[in-house]
Enzyme design. Structure first.
Site, PDB file in Angstrom:
ATOM      1  N   HIS A  72      29.048  49.665  45.476  1.00 32.09           N
ATOM      2  CA  HIS A  72      28.922  49.784  44.012  1.00 32.09           C
ATOM      3  C   HIS A  72      27.800  48.905  43.448  1.00 32.09           C
ATOM      4  CE1 HIS A  72      29.791  50.120  39.778  1.00 32.09           C
ATOM      5  NE2 HIS A  72      30.131  48.844  39.711  1.00 32.09           N
ATOM      6  N   HIS A  96      27.006  41.515  39.333  1.00 33.89           N
ATOM      7  CA  HIS A  96      27.720  41.688  38.068  1.00 33.89           C
ATOM      8  C   HIS A  96      29.239  41.678  38.177  1.00 33.89           C
ATOM      9  CE1 HIS A  96      27.946  45.959  39.297  1.00 33.89           C
ATOM     10  NE2 HIS A  96      28.929  46.064  38.423  1.00 33.89           N
ATOM     11  N   GLU A 100      34.059  38.696  37.774  1.00 40.71           N
ATOM     12  CA  GLU A 100      35.245  39.415  37.285  1.00 40.71           C
ATOM     13  C   GLU A 100      36.249  39.698  38.395  1.00 40.71           C
ATOM     14  OE1 GLU A 100      36.158  43.677  35.115  1.00 40.71           O
ATOM     15  OE2 GLU A 100      34.247  42.698  34.742  1.00 40.71           O
ATOM     16  N   ASP A 101      35.766  39.970  39.610  1.00 39.14           N
ATOM     17  CA  ASP A 101      36.658  40.487  40.658  1.00 39.14           C
ATOM     18  C   ASP A 101      36.829  39.579  41.868  1.00 39.14           C
ATOM     19  OD1 ASP A 101      37.032  42.758  39.140  1.00 39.14           O
ATOM     20  OD2 ASP A 101      35.449  43.895  40.137  1.00 39.14           O
ATOM     21  N   ASP A 163      25.950  50.388  35.439  1.00 38.41           N
ATOM     22  CA  ASP A 163      27.290  50.193  36.000  1.00 38.41           C
ATOM     23  C   ASP A 163      28.187  51.376  35.657  1.00 38.41           C
ATOM     24  OD1 ASP A 163      29.621  48.848  37.039  1.00 38.41           O
ATOM     25  OD2 ASP A 163      30.119  48.268  34.991  1.00 38.41           O
TER      26      ASP A 163
END
Length: 757
Positions: A72, A96, A100-101, A163
């Site tokens: 991704h 990016h 967040e992950d 994205d």
């Protein structure tokens, strides 16, 4: 994938592939990221380091397709390279999702890649897990963060769009419900954002991907029709290209690159739906472009086309002299050819770069790789308006609705008397224009001269109008103005002014009520001194910032006078005062007596006992009515106003009618208990903004009746932006019922937003 990314970036910015650092990186790495830091050293190009860092951070994660997660970030980086963006944008694309992950923090990104990259990654990252009340509020906060971040650096939005595009390309692996939710958000927010930036290919692909999941039947049918006629269409395309090339060559306009392009499926579907026509009746599935060297050649080419092919009246548009707000420039014309029509666009090579890649092309090519600042750049006027909405709108649903409205609007161009050009939403009024120019001008608007003729503030403007606003210092915004305006800026300014007025009235009302009550506790100034001594205690008790907030809360009815007096003088003093002050309430008690004595004779007037469950003071058998302006429901904070001949009128707290009532006539009322079984349903009004498509009204009605709620009056209105507005009166018993109904309706297909009015 990484190797092909390097090859792609090398084709337009070879230095980015070899760079060891970026301008914002410090010489030392102080961050500690455990095992991840091992992949970063000073000998590898920074692009490779970012790729390896991201691969290591995501190594235990897979996508829904089963592929390694790193696919991704690499896919997003490829799209960024397709836009020919700079090195920081590429690094952001690769990194990016790490914050967040994964366990990586923004501080880690800052120490390893510099503040610029950390700031971009932060802008793309969604808000964290925050204690908000609803999905809508989380969505609203994500939009707020995105808009504020992209107002500081437009690359945040470009990476976010890349994205979203990659996610849409791989959406097939999500469950159907999630597919629809993501596709709906994409077509409402991200595709219009791509359009605003002028990135045509990205907008078209996002729309077509959304079309596939939102209307799969229509998509598959249209896809078959378009691909089935491809051979015939290619033959026709070559025929037109040869014709136009011959015309340009004969006129000496050389070189001229001429090509055909097929409209996007969603664009074709929209045209068929709006014009109610079949596929065979769409004559401009193919459009043609003539690319020339300079502006004079654009106009010369237009003249050549018109000399051979008859132009369609009203279909000639000059975006070269009057560019669109996103920087788009081109000459458009529609001409008759054979049995149909032909759409032709004429532009220079630079204009074509901007038309295809939008803001990215314009600034990467023209400014040596430097990205634009929003500042006062006219191409970002729409973004400054969105930022303004962020600051003005406090209600999450109102905010999201305003953002969607701003992004979806089609434009109308008008002039000020000095010749300044303003872009407004199509269907905007004189009042919209006044607020667009300046809030003060809008607030004092009484009308206008449009093309020299006097018109009212409600008058709708058309392309090319010259507008002179007429003002009066005595003029003030009014609630009905909200019916006359279309743009979110005008609406937010009017609402802000009305809220300030409402607050001022509440402040004055609270002050009068408090002063009058304090006087009852002492003949001299003792009571006032006691109140000021206890001020800090009172503010702390009610969690208020200062005395002004206390007075406003009293005026709104958010806290009661009695509760404040208990904190100031003590419960015993308030009780003693209550027992010894019956004479002070003589006037109101007399009203109660008159109401009770006449209640049996008032057939049309409702009673508080039983079916309405309201207690007035300590009385349960008082004649009462409900305010038709605010329509209070069981469970909402309420106040009563003693009226002449109609008993007590019940209002929601904050109701405009209540705020304008005489303080002497305001009384405490409350709902009597929590049992709703005996309560009679009451009318509440809802307003739904929806897509103007078959079946939406049926979905809306079915969602409401499935909850056992009856529908009263229904009114429908078609909006100028191709949407519909449905107003419905529904019969509900309580605040909880209406909130459940609104939540149910919001999840229906075709419903954009729904609110209680």
């Amino acid at each position: 994938l990484y190797a092909s990314l390097v090859e792609k970036v090398s084709s337009y910015q070879p230095s980015a592939v070899l760079a060891i650092t970026t301008a914002s990186m410090s010489d030392s790495n102080n961050g500690t990221v455990g095992e991840l830091q091992g992949v970063n050293n000073h000998t590898k190009p920074i692009l490779q380091k970012a790729f390896e860092f991201s691969r290591e951070a995501h190594k235990h994660q897979c996508r829904k397709s089963g592929e390694p997660y790193i696919i991704h970030p690499l896919g997003v980086a490829h799209i960024i390279a397709d836009m020919r963006l700079d090195l920081p944008s590429l690094l952001t694309a690769l990194l990016h999702d790490t914050v967040e992950d994964t366990a990586v923090s923004l501080d880690d990104i800052d120490s390893l890649y510099g503040h610029e990259i950390a700031s971009l990654v932060d802008g793309v990252t969604k808000v964290g897990k925050i204690p908000l009340a609803s999905v809508e509020e989380v969505q609203s906060e994500n939009y707020r963060k995105l808009i504020l971040s992209m107002s500081r650096d437009i690359r945040v939005l470009l990476v976010k769009l890349a994205d979203r595009l990659h996610n849409m390309r791989t959406l097939e692996f999500m469950n159907p419900q999630k597919q629809k939710r993501i596709a709906k958000e994409t077509i409402e927010i991200y595709a219009p954002l791509a359009h605003r930036l002028g990135i045509h290919w990205l907008k078209t692909e996002l729309e077509d991907q959304c079309f596939k999941y939102l209307k799969p039947g229509d998509y598959n049918k249209l896809h078959k029709l378009v691909t089935g006629s491809e051979g015939e269409r290619r033959q026709y395309e070559q025929q037109v290209v040869d014709l136009l090339s011959s015309q340009m060559e004969d006129a000496g306009i050389i070189p001229a690159d001429i090509s055909g392009r097929t409209k996007g499926l969603f664009s074709i579907f929209n045209k068929m739906t709006k014009k109610d026509i079949e596929f065979d009746e769409v004559h401009d599935i193919l459009g043609f472009r003539i690319i020339v060297d300079d502006v004079p050649s654009c106009y010369a080419a237009l003249g050549v086309v018109h000399s051979h092919l008859k132009p369609v009246p009203g279909k000639i548009k000059d975006y070269v002299a009057l560019p669109k707000p996103n920087g788009y420039q081109s000459l458009h014309t529609t001409v008759r050819y054979l049995k149909g029509k032909l759409e032709v666009q004429i532009r220079t090579r630079d204009m074509h770069s901007v038309a295809e890649s939008g803001i990215a092309a314009h600034f990467v090519y023209k400014e040596g790789g430097r990205m634009p600042k929003v500042g006062k750049n006219e191409q970002f006027a729409w973004l400054r308006q969105l930022v303004d909405d962020v600051r003005q709108q406090s209600d999450p649903l109102e905010f999201v609705s305003a953002v969607k409205e701003d992004l979806f609007q089609r434009e109308c161009f008008v002039f000020s008397p000095r010749g300044d050009l303003y872009a407004l939403a199509r269907g905007s009024s004189v009042l919209d224009f006044a607020f667009k120019v300046h809030s003060g001008l809008g607030s004092r608007c009484v009308g206008a001269r449009v093309n020299g003729k006097m018109v009212s503030m409600k008058h709708n403007l058309n392309n090319g109008d010259t507008v002179e606003i007429l003002t009066s210092n005595k003029q003030k915004p009014k609630k009905e103005w909200l019916k006359y305006v279309r743009t979110s800026k005008a609406k937010s300014r009017i609402r802000s002014w009305l809220k300030r007025q409402q607050r001022d009235r509440s402040l004055a009302s609270g002050k009068r009520m408090l002063e009058r009550e304090i006087e009852k506790y002492s003949a001299d100034d003792t009571g006032r001194k006691q109140y000021h001594r206890k001020m800090e205690h009172v503010l702390t008790t009610f969690d208020l910032k200062d005395e002004e907030h206390l007075l406003v809360a009293l005026g709104y009815g958010q806290i009661s006078l009695e509760s404040v007096m208990i904190e100031v003088f003590g419960a015993a003093a308030v009780k003693t005062r209550g027992n010894s002050s019956q004479g002070d309430k003589r006037e109101i008690d007399d009203e109660f007596v008159r109401a009770k004595l006449t209640s049996d004779a008032a057939g049309a007037t409702e009673r508080a006992s039983g079916k309405h469950g309201i207690v007035v003071g300590k009385e349960r058998n008082i004649m009462l009515t409900f305010c038709k302006n605010c329509r209070p429901l069981h469970g909402e904070p309420i106040r009563g106003v003693v009226t002449k001949g109609k008993g007590v009128k019940v209002h929601r707290l904050g109701c405009e009618v209540l705020l304008q009532a005489d303080d002497n006539r305001i009384v405490d009322v409350r709902w009597d208990g929590g049992d709703l079984s005996g309560l009679q349903p009451r009318l509440a009004r809802i307003e739904a903004l929806c897509e103007d498509s078959p079946g939406v009204l049926a979905n809306l009605s079915r969602a409401i009746t499935s909850l056992g709620v009856n529908i009263g009056n229904v009114s429908l209105r078609k909006l100028s932006n191709g949407r519909g507005l449905a107003r419905m009166d529904v019969l509900v018993r309580s605040l909880e019922e209406i909130e459940s109904l609104l939540a149910k309706v919001r999840n229906e297909d075709g419903i954009i937003n729904v609110t209680r009015r």
